[in-house]
Scaffold this motif. Structure first.
Motif, PDB file in Angstrom:
ATOM      1  N   VAL A  11       0.922  -1.223   0.156  1.00 40.67           N
ATOM      2  CA  VAL A  11      -0.113   0.112  -0.031  1.00 40.67           C
ATOM      3  C   VAL A  11       0.856   1.331   0.118  1.00 40.67           C
ATOM      4  CG1 VAL A  11      -1.628   1.218   1.361  1.00 40.67           C
ATOM      5  CG2 VAL A  11      -1.962  -1.243   0.891  1.00 40.67           C
ATOM      6  N   PRO A  12       1.777   1.330   0.871  1.00 44.35           N
ATOM      7  CA  PRO A  12       2.512   2.805   0.717  1.00 44.35           C
ATOM      8  C   PRO A  12       3.311   2.767  -0.620  1.00 44.35           C
ATOM      9  CG  PRO A  12       3.094   1.313   2.785  1.00 44.35           C
ATOM     10  CD  PRO A  12       2.302   0.481   1.748  1.00 44.35           C
ATOM     11  N   VAL A  13       3.615   1.777  -1.117  1.00 43.35           N
ATOM     12  CA  VAL A  13       4.394   1.866  -2.552  1.00 43.35           C
ATOM     13  C   VAL A  13       3.334   2.386  -3.564  1.00 43.35           C
ATOM     14  CG1 VAL A  13       5.344   0.627  -4.410  1.00 43.35           C
ATOM     15  CG2 VAL A  13       6.200   0.042  -1.989  1.00 43.35           C
ATOM     16  N   PHE A  14       2.369   1.882  -3.416  1.00 47.17           N
ATOM     17  CA  PHE A  14       1.125   2.533  -4.558  1.00 47.17           C
ATOM     18  C   PHE A  14       0.695   4.053  -4.189  1.00 47.17           C
ATOM     19  CE2 PHE A  14      -0.524  -2.113  -3.935  1.00 47.17           C
ATOM     20  CZ  PHE A  14       0.098  -2.727  -5.000  1.00 47.17           C
ATOM     21  N   VAL A  15       0.545   4.185  -2.809  1.00 48.58           N
ATOM     22  CA  VAL A  15       0.147   5.508  -2.614  1.00 48.58           C
ATOM     23  C   VAL A  15       1.134   6.481  -2.914  1.00 48.58           C
ATOM     24  CG1 VAL A  15      -0.434   6.935  -0.746  1.00 48.58           C
ATOM     25  CG2 VAL A  15      -1.250   4.739  -0.721  1.00 48.58           C
ATOM     26  N   ARG A  16       2.519   6.010  -2.813  1.00 51.98           N
ATOM     27  CA  ARG A  16       3.583   6.804  -3.071  1.00 51.98           C
ATOM     28  C   ARG A  16       3.738   7.208  -4.704  1.00 51.98           C
ATOM     29  NH1 ARG A  16       8.199   8.860  -1.074  1.00 51.98           N
ATOM     30  NH2 ARG A  16       9.801   9.074  -2.655  1.00 51.98           N
ATOM     31  N   THR A  26      -3.804   6.535 -21.613  1.00 50.27           N
ATOM     32  CA  THR A  26      -5.055   6.263 -20.617  1.00 50.27           C
ATOM     33  C   THR A  26      -4.985   4.791 -20.291  1.00 50.27           C
ATOM     34  OG1 THR A  26      -6.421   7.855 -21.968  1.00 50.27           O
ATOM     35  CG2 THR A  26      -7.614   6.306 -20.901  1.00 50.27           C
ATOM     36  N   LYS A  27      -4.825   3.975 -21.038  1.00 51.75           N
ATOM     37  CA  LYS A  27      -4.859   2.370 -20.656  1.00 51.75           C
ATOM     38  C   LYS A  27      -3.856   2.105 -19.704  1.00 51.75           C
ATOM     39  CE  LYS A  27      -7.332  -0.602 -21.749  1.00 51.75           C
ATOM     40  NZ  LYS A  27      -8.710  -0.743 -20.983  1.00 51.75           N
ATOM     41  N   GLN A  28      -2.619   2.903 -19.905  1.00 49.93           N
ATOM     42  CA  GLN A  28      -1.487   2.592 -18.806  1.00 49.93           C
ATOM     43  C   GLN A  28      -1.952   3.012 -17.654  1.00 49.93           C
ATOM     44  OE1 GLN A  28       1.006   0.717 -19.718  1.00 49.93           O
ATOM     45  NE2 GLN A  28       0.745   0.937 -22.097  1.00 49.93           N
ATOM     46  N   ILE A  29      -2.623   4.054 -17.446  1.00 50.04           N
ATOM     47  CA  ILE A  29      -2.937   4.668 -16.174  1.00 50.04           C
ATOM     48  C   ILE A  29      -4.166   3.599 -15.537  1.00 50.04           C
ATOM     49  CG2 ILE A  29      -4.151   6.609 -14.852  1.00 50.04           C
ATOM     50  CD1 ILE A  29      -1.798   7.399 -16.280  1.00 50.04           C
ATOM     51  N   GLN A  30      -5.084   3.432 -16.305  1.00 50.08           N
ATOM     52  CA  GLN A  30      -6.117   2.568 -15.903  1.00 50.08           C
ATOM     53  C   GLN A  30      -5.502   1.182 -15.450  1.00 50.08           C
ATOM     54  OE1 GLN A  30      -8.567   2.491 -19.540  1.00 50.08           O
ATOM     55  NE2 GLN A  30      -9.862   4.229 -18.894  1.00 50.08           N
ATOM     56  N   ILE A  31      -4.673   0.605 -16.193  1.00 52.65           N
ATOM     57  CA  ILE A  31      -4.412  -0.864 -15.933  1.00 52.65           C
ATOM     58  C   ILE A  31      -3.243  -0.786 -14.724  1.00 52.65           C
ATOM     59  CG2 ILE A  31      -3.325  -3.052 -16.660  1.00 52.65           C
ATOM     60  CD1 ILE A  31      -4.489  -2.498 -19.270  1.00 52.65           C
ATOM     61  N   GLY A  32      -2.606   0.237 -14.497  1.00 53.67           N
ATOM     62  CA  GLY A  32      -1.719   0.586 -13.356  1.00 53.67           C
ATOM     63  C   GLY A  32      -2.535   0.616 -12.046  1.00 53.67           C
ATOM     64  N   CYS A  33      -3.500   1.371 -12.143  1.00 52.76           N
ATOM     65  CA  CYS A  33      -4.448   1.651 -11.014  1.00 52.76           C
ATOM     66  C   CYS A  33      -5.175   0.538 -10.677  1.00 52.76           C
ATOM     67  CB  CYS A  33      -5.475   2.369 -11.429  1.00 52.76           C
ATOM     68  SG  CYS A  33      -4.963   4.237 -11.519  1.00 52.76           S
ATOM     69  N   LYS A  42      -9.261   7.779  -6.782  1.00 56.54           N
ATOM     70  CA  LYS A  42     -10.246   6.578  -6.013  1.00 56.54           C
ATOM     71  C   LYS A  42      -9.396   5.561  -5.875  1.00 56.54           C
ATOM     72  CE  LYS A  42     -12.938   6.166  -9.673  1.00 56.54           C
ATOM     73  NZ  LYS A  42     -13.976   5.869 -10.694  1.00 56.54           N
ATOM     74  N   THR A  43      -8.400   5.177  -6.661  1.00 60.37           N
ATOM     75  CA  THR A  43      -7.422   3.834  -6.453  1.00 60.37           C
ATOM     76  C   THR A  43      -6.771   4.198  -4.862  1.00 60.37           C
ATOM     77  OG1 THR A  43      -7.301   3.610  -8.543  1.00 60.37           O
ATOM     78  CG2 THR A  43      -5.748   2.443  -7.435  1.00 60.37           C
ATOM     79  N   ILE A  44      -6.184   5.420  -4.861  1.00 57.57           N
ATOM     80  CA  ILE A  44      -5.394   5.557  -3.701  1.00 57.57           C
ATOM     81  C   ILE A  44      -6.261   5.591  -2.524  1.00 57.57           C
ATOM     82  CG2 ILE A  44      -4.272   7.718  -2.296  1.00 57.57           C
ATOM     83  CD1 ILE A  44      -3.248   8.876  -4.695  1.00 57.57           C
ATOM     84  N   ASP A  45      -7.503   6.272  -2.553  1.00 59.66           N
ATOM     85  CA  ASP A  45      -8.546   6.046  -1.449  1.00 59.66           C
ATOM     86  C   ASP A  45      -8.925   4.625  -1.201  1.00 59.66           C
ATOM     87  OD1 ASP A  45      -8.636   8.921  -1.105  1.00 59.66           O
ATOM     88  OD2 ASP A  45     -10.559   8.880  -2.367  1.00 59.66           O
ATOM     89  N   TYR A  46      -9.027   3.938  -2.265  1.00 56.73           N
ATOM     90  CA  TYR A  46      -9.618   2.373  -2.078  1.00 56.73           C
ATOM     91  C   TYR A  46      -8.125   1.601  -1.292  1.00 56.73           C
ATOM     92  CZ  TYR A  46     -10.410  -2.303  -2.337  1.00 56.73           C
ATOM     93  OH  TYR A  46     -10.849  -3.616  -1.950  1.00 56.73           O
ATOM     94  N   VAL A  47      -7.053   1.749  -1.997  1.00 61.86           N
ATOM     95  CA  VAL A  47      -6.054   1.083  -1.165  1.00 61.86           C
ATOM     96  C   VAL A  47      -5.713   1.281   0.171  1.00 61.86           C
ATOM     97  CG1 VAL A  47      -4.950   0.235  -3.444  1.00 61.86           C
ATOM     98  CG2 VAL A  47      -4.041   2.230  -2.122  1.00 61.86           C
ATOM     99  N   GLN A  48      -5.899   2.456   0.371  1.00 60.77           N
ATOM    100  CA  GLN A  48      -5.804   3.164   1.794  1.00 60.77           C
ATOM    101  C   GLN A  48      -6.999   2.790   2.779  1.00 60.77           C
ATOM    102  OE1 GLN A  48      -5.054   7.443   1.170  1.00 60.77           O
ATOM    103  NE2 GLN A  48      -2.967   7.018   1.845  1.00 60.77           N
ATOM    104  N   SER A  49      -8.129   2.496   2.265  1.00 64.59           N
ATOM    105  CA  SER A  49      -9.110   1.962   2.962  1.00 64.59           C
ATOM    106  C   SER A  49      -9.038   0.648   3.616  1.00 64.59           C
ATOM    107  CB  SER A  49     -10.479   2.144   2.205  1.00 64.59           C
ATOM    108  OG  SER A  49     -10.790   1.154   1.344  1.00 64.59           O
TER     109      SER A  49
END
Lengths: 170, 170
Positions: free
Chosen positions: A10-15, A54-61, A95-102
């Motif tokens: 999670v901290p790696v994703f958020v960062r 756009t797809k790179q962002i979507q799939i990375g998220c 939204k992805t940051i919020d979810y992984v932090q939740s």
């Protein structure tokens, strides 16, 4: 003291997703200065048979979202993949940051040996939590985030390694 | 059961560097089929002010080498950065794999809270082992390896996500 499954993820994703938001600001400034529409960046590809920005962002998220959800044994929230603007991509990232932090750390910790089932094109793969996180989720996440960065650099956006890494607290 | 500093680092380096060796084989086959010299690939860049393919490999290898050495409190072996051919890059990658595998796991484990000093352009940075590994070493390593992959894809080499990730043992 050792690294937990939560602290390894999670901290790696958020960062890195936070860093990605900052790259989008520079991308927008670059497009404004050069007077082209940001939709050009969103449609850009490094090769004709690679996915666009756009797809790179979507799939990375999604790598982050599904990684956390599968380790925690939760159903991941559904995101529609319908982003068409930089602002919508920003919202997707947030939204992805919020979810992984939740997701409570305790629900992710201790999943090193848990069997994780990953749907893949050639049928479901069952893999233990630790190799799933290290060799599938993190690799996929870094792949798409770094490819997004490469696309912006390739298109002239003023970014450098310190933007990629973000500030390192000492 | 939790992830150790060794298991979070060395197996990831070894796996991705092994994948990178396989991409080089495909790069060589592509150059042969299209009848161009592989030195063209080695000099290729995604942007004029980005490092070329050779440097991406050298620095990616060094991220792994220095990461392991600094955590373990060892002096890293010196590699000369004088590779000019694909075969020399292969040797560099193999030397790096051999080195990171040569360091005993016990010397890397338990370094989560160890102060690590990293020489940087603006002076040495002191950072704890765990954030050093997660937010500096791994991010840097994935940055350069993924940029090398992106360069090959951009130049038409026949690679896909399964080459990037490598085989996943179930």
């Amino acid at each position: 003291m050792s690294i937990s499954m939560h602290s390894a993820s999670v901290p790696v994703f958020v960062r890195m997703l936070g860093n990605l938001l900052a790259w989008l600001d520079k991308a927008e400034a670059h497009a404004a200065a050069r007077k082209f529409d940001t939709s050009v960046l969103l449609a850009s590809r490094l090769a004709p048979d690679m996915l666009n920005f756009t797809k790179q962002i979507q799939i990375g998220c999604d790598a982050a979202k599904f990684g956390v959800a599968r380790l925690a044994g939760l159903e991941a929230p559904k995101f529609e993949d319908n982003e068409t603007t930089l602002d919508e991509l920003r919202a997707r990232i947030k939204k992805t940051i919020d979810y992984v932090q939740s997701v409570p750390a305790a629900q992710i910790d201790g999943t090193e040996d848990k069997d994780i089932t990953v749907p893949r094109r050639d049928g479901p793969m069952v893999i233990k939590g630790e190799p799933y996180l290290k060799h599938f989720v993190m690799a996929n996440f870094y792949f798409h985030v770094t490819t997004a960065y490469a696309l912006l650099r390739h298109n002239g956006v003023d970014l450098g390694k310190s933007d990629y890494l973000g500030a390192l607290k000492q």
